[in-house]
Design a protein around this motif. Structure first.
Motif, PDB file in Angstrom:
ATOM      1  N   ILE B  75      -6.867   1.543   6.992  1.00  9.77           N
ATOM      2  CA  ILE B  75      -6.757   0.684   5.958  1.00  9.77           C
ATOM      3  C   ILE B  75      -7.717   0.236   5.849  1.00  9.77           C
ATOM      4  O   ILE B  75      -8.819   0.338   4.782  1.00  9.77           O
ATOM      5  N   LEU B  82      -9.378   0.784  -2.217  1.00  6.51           N
ATOM      6  CA  LEU B  82      -8.781   0.119  -3.046  1.00  6.51           C
ATOM      7  C   LEU B  82      -8.305  -0.955  -3.466  1.00  6.51           C
ATOM      8  O   LEU B  82      -7.224  -1.709  -4.467  1.00  6.51           O
ATOM      9  N   LYS B  83      -9.586  -1.868  -3.778  1.00 10.11           N
ATOM     10  CA  LYS B  83      -9.877  -2.802  -4.301  1.00 10.11           C
ATOM     11  C   LYS B  83     -10.423  -2.213  -6.040  1.00 10.11           C
ATOM     12  O   LYS B  83      -9.931  -3.101  -6.648  1.00 10.11           O
ATOM     13  N   LYS B  86      -7.425  -1.342  -8.792  1.00 12.00           N
ATOM     14  CA  LYS B  86      -6.367  -1.235  -7.961  1.00 12.00           C
ATOM     15  C   LYS B  86      -4.991  -1.698  -8.191  1.00 12.00           C
ATOM     16  O   LYS B  86      -3.684  -1.300  -8.092  1.00 12.00           O
ATOM     17  N   ILE B  89      -3.594   1.957  -8.374  1.00 10.31           N
ATOM     18  CA  ILE B  89      -3.247   2.264  -7.735  1.00 10.31           C
ATOM     19  C   ILE B  89      -1.789   1.987  -6.719  1.00 10.31           C
ATOM     20  O   ILE B  89      -1.035   2.773  -6.321  1.00 10.31           O
ATOM     21  N   TYR B  90      -2.465   0.782  -6.633  1.00 11.37           N
ATOM     22  CA  TYR B  90      -1.000  -0.128  -6.156  1.00 11.37           C
ATOM     23  C   TYR B  90       0.506  -0.282  -6.771  1.00 11.37           C
ATOM     24  O   TYR B  90       1.521   0.143  -6.374  1.00 11.37           O
ATOM     25  N   LEU B 177      -3.174  10.309  -3.728  1.00 11.34           N
ATOM     26  CA  LEU B 177      -2.317   9.528  -3.746  1.00 11.34           C
ATOM     27  C   LEU B 177      -0.944  10.486  -3.580  1.00 11.34           C
ATOM     28  O   LEU B 177       0.303  10.015  -2.470  1.00 11.34           O
ATOM     29  N   MET B 202      -7.248   8.747   0.125  1.00 13.89           N
ATOM     30  CA  MET B 202      -6.612   8.421  -0.970  1.00 13.89           C
ATOM     31  C   MET B 202      -5.121   8.438  -0.208  1.00 13.89           C
ATOM     32  O   MET B 202      -4.438   7.791   0.336  1.00 13.89           O
ATOM     33  N   VAL B 205      -4.593   6.493   3.297  1.00 14.36           N
ATOM     34  CA  VAL B 205      -4.341   5.046   3.019  1.00 14.36           C
ATOM     35  C   VAL B 205      -3.316   4.696   2.445  1.00 14.36           C
ATOM     36  O   VAL B 205      -2.340   3.906   2.257  1.00 14.36           O
ATOM     37  N   ILE B 209       0.285   2.501   3.385  1.00 17.74           N
ATOM     38  CA  ILE B 209       0.415   1.506   2.635  1.00 17.74           C
ATOM     39  C   ILE B 209       2.012   2.160   1.878  1.00 17.74           C
ATOM     40  O   ILE B 209       3.068   1.147   1.343  1.00 17.74           O
TER      41      ILE B 209
END
Lengths: 128, 226
Positions: B75, B82-83, B86, B89-90, B177, B202, B205, B209
């Motif tokens: 991570i 991730l930024k 974001k 993605i989040y 993802l 991706m 990560v 997460i």
């Protein structure tokens, strides 16, 4: 020799995070696995620079590379729950097929079109 | 004194399984499944009590704890990714975690499954070390969870890319993802074969997460439905 020292140092740091997390989980009585809280705290500590990358690099790479091996004993444990697996094999397969497909489709579409829309939106903003 | 036999057998089988994976017809089967089958066969054939085996092998599973925490390192290494974008993605991570849990519960419930089996199935999209921790945390059966997690990974690994191609999802971020989120390490390994760096990053990560999000949601979810 240096590698072993590094590995042990990294391991001590990781276990330190585990003990802190276990303590916090017990103290606050939260239903979160200590290892997961440890993972969250560890990520923060790395990003914030409280822990240096060199300290844990060797240990993390080694543990992650071999992670699947530590699961194998659990697979052996299935002999204890044979009856459950035999009884529920159909449900288990249906659940895996249906839900994994739905998850991949919905997430994939959302991210794909989300990013496309965002790009378009930014372009339009730049043109204005 | 620790009896080393269980540890030796497990490590040996895993190493053999890694070698078997190199043979092309077995390349789609992850080593953990091959090693697991070999181990189960050994325990059954020689009529070895699991508790006796585990008395030794449990020292191996303890390492899962630092290994799970070690996932913080990837991570950290990919924090830049991730930024960027974001919000999307989040949201994608959360959608993947919530859908995986809800659909599993609904489909299993419709099939009239025992509650303990449903509980054991809930963390199925999460990487096995985390799933086992979650399963223990909610009082489900970690052994059953580990097996279901492996099967989910195989399904996602084998069909994930095909499904996404069918619905015309093309960006590497979206592919990585969704596959990492739904089928953890095994799906991620499959992304490595595609030779697309951003897909792999991706996916790895996402698996961590989404695992964290799932670990937070599941206890709350069980508290709500009980």
């Amino acid at each position: 020799m240096k590698t072993i020292v590094r590995f042990v140092l990294g391991l001590l740091i990781l276990m330190g995070f585990y003990y802190i997390s276990s303590f916090v989980v017990k103290l606050l009585n939260i239903p979160l696995a200590p290892a997961i809280l440890g993972l969250i705290l560890f990520s923060f500590a790395l990003v914030e620079g409280l822990i240096k990358e060199e300290w844990i690099q060797t240990t993390c790479d080694c543990l992650i590379k071999n992670m699947a091996m530590f699961i194998v004993p659990f697979m052996g444990g299935l002999v204890l729950y044979k009856h459950m697996l035999v009884k529920n094999w159909f449900v288990i397969l249906i659940v895996i097929f249906v839900t994994t497909t739905i998850t991949i489709v919905v997430t994939g579409l959302f991210v794909e079109y989300g990013l496309k829309y965002l790009r378009l939106y930014r372009k339009r903003k730049n043109n204005d | 004194m620790i009896n080393p036999l269980g540890i030796v057998i497990t490590v040996l089988y895993y190493k053999i399984a890694e070698k078997i994976k190199k043979i092309s017809i077995f390349s789609k089967i992850p080593p953990i499944v091959i090693a697991g089958v070999m181990l189960i066969a050994t325990l059954e054939i020689f009529d070895i009590d699991y508790d006796i085996y585990n008395e030794s092998a449990k020292y191996l599973t303890i390492i899962l704890i630092p290994a799970t925490i070690a996932l913080g390192y990837p991570i950290y290494k990919n924090i830049e990714l991730l930024k960027k974008n974001k919000r999307i993605i989040y949201t994608g991570f959360i959608i993947a975690a919530v859908i995986a849990i809800l659909t599993t519960y609904v489909v299993a419930k419709m099939c009239n499954t025992e509650f303990i089996v449903i509980e054991s199935m809930l963390p199925k999209s999460v990487t096995a070390p985390m799933a086992v921790e979650i399963s223990k945390g909610i009082g489900a059966i970690p052994e059953l969870t580990a097996c279901i997690v492996a099967l989910t990974g195989i399904f996602g690994g084998v069909f994930g890319h095909k499904i996404l191609k069918l619905i015309k999802v093309k960006s590497d971020v979206a592919i990585g993802l969704s596959i990492g989120a739904a089928s953890h390490v095994i799906g991620t390994a499959r992304c490595i074969e595609e030779k697309r760096e951003s897909q792999v990053v991706m996916a790895s990560v996402a698996l961590v997460i989404v695992g964290i999000i799932t670990a937070i949601i599941i206890p709350l979810f069980i508290y709500l439905i009980k």
